[in-house]
Design an enzyme around this catalytic site. Structure first.
Site, PDB file in Angstrom:
ATOM      1  N   ARG A   1      23.429 -62.789 -51.074  1.00  0.00           N
ATOM      2  CA  ARG A   1      24.462 -62.042 -51.402  1.00  0.00           C
ATOM      3  C   ARG A   1      24.741 -60.713 -51.002  1.00  0.00           C
ATOM      4  NH1 ARG A   1      21.690 -64.274 -55.816  1.00  0.00           N
ATOM      5  NH2 ARG A   1      22.737 -66.098 -56.927  1.00  0.00           N
TER       6      ARG A   1
ATOM      7  N   LYS B   1      36.469 -55.780 -42.452  1.00  0.00           N
ATOM      8  CA  LYS B   1      36.995 -57.084 -42.786  1.00  0.00           C
ATOM      9  C   LYS B   1      35.994 -57.907 -41.714  1.00  0.00           C
ATOM     10  CE  LYS B   1      41.711 -57.077 -41.937  1.00  0.00           C
ATOM     11  NZ  LYS B   1      42.942 -57.733 -41.881  1.00  0.00           N
TER      12      LYS B   1
ATOM     13  N   GLU C   1      45.664 -52.565 -28.232  1.00  0.00           N
ATOM     14  CA  GLU C   1      45.674 -52.125 -29.592  1.00  0.00           C
ATOM     15  C   GLU C   1      45.418 -50.466 -29.544  1.00  0.00           C
ATOM     16  OE1 GLU C   1      45.565 -54.414 -31.950  1.00  0.00           O
ATOM     17  OE2 GLU C   1      44.988 -56.244 -30.644  1.00  0.00           O
TER      18      GLU C   1
ATOM     19  N   LYS D   1      43.056 -45.904 -37.642  1.00  0.00           N
ATOM     20  CA  LYS D   1      42.507 -47.004 -38.434  1.00  0.00           C
ATOM     21  C   LYS D   1      41.651 -46.668 -39.631  1.00  0.00           C
ATOM     22  CE  LYS D   1      41.022 -51.560 -38.834  1.00  0.00           C
ATOM     23  NZ  LYS D   1      40.721 -52.824 -38.275  1.00  0.00           N
TER      24      LYS D   1
ATOM     25  N   GLU E   1      43.612 -53.864 -48.027  1.00  0.00           N
ATOM     26  CA  GLU E   1      44.791 -54.453 -47.457  1.00  0.00           C
ATOM     27  C   GLU E   1      45.764 -54.914 -48.294  1.00  0.00           C
ATOM     28  OE1 GLU E   1      44.167 -57.669 -44.645  1.00  0.00           O
ATOM     29  OE2 GLU E   1      45.464 -56.773 -43.180  1.00  0.00           O
TER      30      GLU E   1
ATOM     31  N   ARG F   1      47.966 -50.838 -45.058  1.00  0.00           N
ATOM     32  CA  ARG F   1      47.292 -51.462 -43.824  1.00  0.00           C
ATOM     33  C   ARG F   1      48.165 -52.339 -43.133  1.00  0.00           C
ATOM     34  NH1 ARG F   1      41.077 -52.563 -44.793  1.00  0.00           N
ATOM     35  NH2 ARG F   1      40.683 -53.847 -42.872  1.00  0.00           N
TER      36      ARG F   1
ATOM     37  N   ASN G   1      49.858 -53.730 -38.420  1.00  0.00           N
ATOM     38  CA  ASN G   1      50.509 -55.070 -37.849  1.00  0.00           C
ATOM     39  C   ASN G   1      51.524 -54.914 -36.647  1.00  0.00           C
ATOM     40  OD1 ASN G   1      48.657 -56.979 -39.079  1.00  0.00           O
ATOM     41  ND2 ASN G   1      50.223 -57.124 -40.935  1.00  0.00           N
TER      42      ASN G   1
ATOM     43  N   HIS H   1      52.233 -57.154 -33.990  1.00  0.00           N
ATOM     44  CA  HIS H   1      51.308 -58.451 -34.041  1.00  0.00           C
ATOM     45  C   HIS H   1      52.259 -59.737 -34.805  1.00  0.00           C
ATOM     46  CE1 HIS H   1      47.964 -56.086 -33.390  1.00  0.00           C
ATOM     47  NE2 HIS H   1      47.216 -56.978 -33.579  1.00  0.00           N
TER      48      HIS H   1
ATOM     49  N   HIS I   1      51.833 -62.568 -32.613  1.00  0.00           N
ATOM     50  CA  HIS I   1      51.286 -63.822 -33.161  1.00  0.00           C
ATOM     51  C   HIS I   1      52.127 -65.090 -32.899  1.00  0.00           C
ATOM     52  CE1 HIS I   1      48.384 -61.564 -35.973  1.00  0.00           C
ATOM     53  NE2 HIS I   1      47.626 -61.958 -34.890  1.00  0.00           N
TER      54      HIS I   1
ATOM     55  N   HIS J   1      45.629 -62.427 -26.828  1.00  0.00           N
ATOM     56  CA  HIS J   1      46.125 -61.623 -27.858  1.00  0.00           C
ATOM     57  C   HIS J   1      46.371 -60.310 -27.575  1.00  0.00           C
ATOM     58  CE1 HIS J   1      46.097 -60.169 -32.051  1.00  0.00           C
ATOM     59  NE2 HIS J   1      45.433 -59.187 -31.502  1.00  0.00           N
TER      60      HIS J   1
HETATM   61  N1  LIG Z   1      37.449 -57.920 -38.424  1.00  0.00           N
HETATM   62  C1  LIG Z   1      38.549 -57.189 -38.017  1.00  0.00           C
HETATM   63  O1  LIG Z   1      39.144 -56.298 -38.532  1.00  0.00           O
HETATM   64  C2  LIG Z   1      39.186 -57.815 -36.595  1.00  0.00           C
HETATM   65  C3  LIG Z   1      40.150 -56.991 -36.106  1.00  0.00           C
HETATM   66  C4  LIG Z   1      40.765 -57.310 -34.960  1.00  0.00           C
HETATM   67  C5  LIG Z   1      40.049 -58.428 -34.242  1.00  0.00           C
HETATM   68  N2  LIG Z   1      39.160 -59.165 -34.920  1.00  0.00           N
HETATM   69  C6  LIG Z   1      38.738 -60.450 -34.402  1.00  0.00           C
HETATM   70  O2  LIG Z   1      37.847 -59.996 -32.873  1.00  0.00           O
HETATM   71  C7  LIG Z   1      37.876 -60.978 -32.260  1.00  0.00           C
HETATM   72  C8  LIG Z   1      38.274 -60.746 -30.752  1.00  0.00           C
HETATM   73  O3  LIG Z   1      37.222 -59.487 -30.303  1.00  0.00           O
HETATM   74  P1  LIG Z   1      37.080 -59.181 -28.717  1.00  0.00           P
HETATM   75  O4  LIG Z   1      38.583 -59.100 -28.352  1.00  0.00           O
HETATM   76  O5  LIG Z   1      36.041 -58.181 -28.803  1.00  0.00           O
HETATM   77  O6  LIG Z   1      36.648 -60.726 -28.295  1.00  0.00           O
HETATM   78  P2  LIG Z   1      35.020 -61.312 -27.899  1.00  0.00           P
HETATM   79  O7  LIG Z   1      34.156 -60.591 -28.790  1.00  0.00           O
HETATM   80  O8  LIG Z   1      35.245 -62.701 -27.688  1.00  0.00           O
HETATM   81  O9  LIG Z   1      34.536 -60.466 -26.723  1.00  0.00           O
HETATM   82  C9  LIG Z   1      35.274 -60.717 -25.541  1.00  0.00           C
HETATM   83  C10 LIG Z   1      34.229 -61.348 -24.168  1.00  0.00           C
HETATM   84  O10 LIG Z   1      33.748 -60.264 -23.869  1.00  0.00           O
HETATM   85  C11 LIG Z   1      32.384 -60.237 -23.381  1.00  0.00           C
HETATM   86  N3  LIG Z   1      31.753 -59.160 -23.768  1.00  0.00           N
HETATM   87  C12 LIG Z   1      31.738 -58.410 -24.708  1.00  0.00           C
HETATM   88  N4  LIG Z   1      31.075 -57.217 -24.673  1.00  0.00           N
HETATM   89  C13 LIG Z   1      30.878 -57.187 -23.483  1.00  0.00           C
HETATM   90  C14 LIG Z   1      30.369 -56.012 -22.495  1.00  0.00           C
HETATM   91  N5  LIG Z   1      30.167 -54.941 -22.652  1.00  0.00           N
HETATM   92  N6  LIG Z   1      30.113 -56.574 -21.062  1.00  0.00           N
HETATM   93  C15 LIG Z   1      30.543 -57.644 -20.776  1.00  0.00           C
HETATM   94  N7  LIG Z   1      31.275 -58.574 -21.487  1.00  0.00           N
HETATM   95  C16 LIG Z   1      31.161 -58.397 -22.605  1.00  0.00           C
HETATM   96  C17 LIG Z   1      32.238 -61.459 -25.107  1.00  0.00           C
HETATM   97  O11 LIG Z   1      30.941 -62.184 -24.546  1.00  0.00           O
HETATM   98  C18 LIG Z   1      33.356 -62.129 -24.760  1.00  0.00           C
HETATM   99  O12 LIG Z   1      33.131 -63.173 -23.685  1.00  0.00           O
HETATM  100  C19 LIG Z   1      38.666 -62.117 -32.652  1.00  0.00           C
HETATM  101  O13 LIG Z   1      37.907 -63.254 -33.117  1.00  0.00           O
HETATM  102  C20 LIG Z   1      39.603 -61.527 -33.666  1.00  0.00           C
HETATM  103  O14 LIG Z   1      39.854 -62.184 -34.785  1.00  0.00           O
HETATM  104  C21 LIG Z   1      38.653 -58.727 -36.119  1.00  0.00           C
HETATM  105 ZN   LIG Z   2      45.212 -57.317 -32.694  1.00  0.00          ZN
END
Ligand SMILES: NC(=O)c1ccc[n+]([C@@H]2O[C@H](COP(=O)([O-])OP(=O)(O)OC[C@H]3O[C@@H](n4cnc5c(N)ncnc54)[C@H](O)[C@@H]3O)[C@@H](O)[C@H]2O)c1
Ligand SMILES: [Zn+2]
Length: 355
Positions: free
Chosen positions: A122, A144, A186, A221, A231, A235, A239, A242, A246, A258
């Site tokens: 939990r 999130k 971003e 943010k 949200e 918030r 977007n 986006h 998207h 993305h």
């Molecule tokens: N929770 C939220 O509010 C929120 C907001 C935006 C995006 N997201 C989510 O985030 C995800 C995308 O995140 P991302 O762009 O970080 O992608 P990711 O986590 O897939 O990382 C991108 C790549 O970089 C590699 N990597 C990470 N750190 C590294 C480092 N320091 N050195 C070398 N390689 C490294 C990872 O292994 C991966 O292959 C999506 O799933 C999206 O839905 C969530």
């Molecule tokens: Zn984004």
């Protein structure tokens, strides 16, 4: 090093950004928790080999009982199955309600480990240790967490505020350039949404000191999620770029990254704003120049605007029949337009999707 305390519905937690913070993580976590405990560092093989040793060393030498759990790398593993594997690993290693999860990686690891922490027994404590630019300015802030279902992204999840976010900018030196560029989309978005001075700085060229721009982008943010933690309203301003983005990602069959889609979406939304008389005629050119400086595309070949429209229409259906688009009025100020005329939407897409 810069530290800000983010206020959330559950209290507040520090967001700390700076160079070389992994080696001080033990101290920050101990300060935030006020006790030592078992910690599962959740990461993937790509990140583990480079960055886990410094984090583990720091946590262990502070007195924490640390183990590293590796999940496979990639968005396709952001699933309930992977979260369940994590839950089972937590149980096998004797983690209890006082244990802590440290998410070391990009947004995928943050979302997965955060979701597992929010549901195990939990809910147990979570620390975000973001290692991508996107995770530092976006996914580690706001609480999130979630996983994907076969039918769509982030369809199962929970709000889970961490006890701390520790963003070590030194980890970005190993991040592939295309990931830096994607995160920069971003950052540019955050400048347009709420920090004119950040946008100016990005417009001038590549910054030497990433800590400053990460902090400035993160602050945009913080302010919005503090006002709207679940949200329900403002918030949505985050977007910007986006909705168009998207739709282009989906229309490309997800071959478009993305961050690239978001950059193109920013440009399309500036074109729309201008055609509605809501911004001056220099904004689109400034955004275009800023994207180019940061290695982001300013147009995409081979995708007709008409192919993107059905995806905007399905967004409208999801939003109870209203197409709501965030548009930039000037750097640092955005607004929402509802159901803009279809020919203007098509014109906005043509700005980035030439025939
Ligand atoms: N929770 C939220 O509010 C929120 C907001 C935006 C995006 N997201 C989510 O985030 C995800 C995308 O995140 P991302 O762009 O970080 O992608 P990711 O986590 O897939 O990382 C991108 C790549 O970089 C590699 N990597 C990470 N750190 C590294 C480092 N320091 N050195 C070398 N390689 C490294 C990872 O292994 C991966 O292959 C999506 O799933 C999206 O839905 C969530
Ligand atoms: Zn984004």
């Amino acid at each position: 090093m810069r530290r800000t305390d983010i206020v959330t519905p559950n209290g507040s937690h520090p967001y700390i950004v700076g160079e070389g913070l992994l080696s001080r993580a033990g101290e920050f976590v101990a300060d935030s928790l006020g006790r030592t405990t078992k910690i599962a560092v959740v990461t993937n093989p790509t990140v583990a080999v480079i960055h886990a040793p410094a984090l583990v060393e720091s946590l262990t030498s502070t007195g924490f009982d640390v183990q590293v759990l590796e999940l496979p790398d990639g968005e396709e593993h952001k699933t309930l199955e992977t979260a369940t594997r994590l839950h089972c690993s937590f149980l096998e290693s004797g983690m209890d309600r006082r244990s802590l999860v440290a998410a070391l990686g990009g947004g995928v690891i943050g979302d997965l480990a955060g979701f597992a922490a929010s549901t195990y027994m939990r809910g147990i404590d979570l620390v975000h240790v973001p290692t991508t630019l996107l995770a530092m300015v976006d996914s580690s802030i706001g609480g999130k967490t979630g996983v994907n279902l076969p039918r769509g992204k982030n369809l199962v999840g929970a709000f889970k505020q961490p006890v701390a976010v520790i963003a070590d900018t030194a980890t970005l030196s190993t991040l592939p350039p295309v990931e830096i560029a994607s995160g920069m989309a971003e950052v540019i978005k955050h400048g347009l949404v709420g920090a004119a001075d950040l946008f100016e700085k990005l417009d001038e060229g590549r910054p030497d000191d990433l800590s400053d721009i990460i902090h400035a982008a993160a602050r945009v943010k913080f302010a919005i999620v503090e006002e709207d933690p679940f949200e329900r309203g403002p918030r949505a301003l985050l977007n910007l770029g986006h909705t168009f983005g998207h739709a282009m990602e989906a229309a490309s069959g997800f071959t478009l990254r993305h961050g690239h889609a978001v950059g193109l979406g920013l440009l399309a939304s500036a074109r729309l704003a201008h055609s509605l008389g809501l911004c001056d005629d220099t904004l689109e050119g400034r955004i275009s120049r800023t994207l180019a400086v940061h290695d982001l595309p300013t147009h995409l070949d081979g995708l007709a605007p008409s192919r993107v429209l059905p995806f905007l229409a399905s967004d409208k259906k999801r939003e109870h029949g209203t197409l709501r688009l965030v548009i930039p009025e000037e750097p640092g100020r955005v607004s929402i337009v509802e159901d803009p005329p279809g020919d203007l939407v098509l014109g906005a897409l043509s700005a980035v999707l030439p025939d």
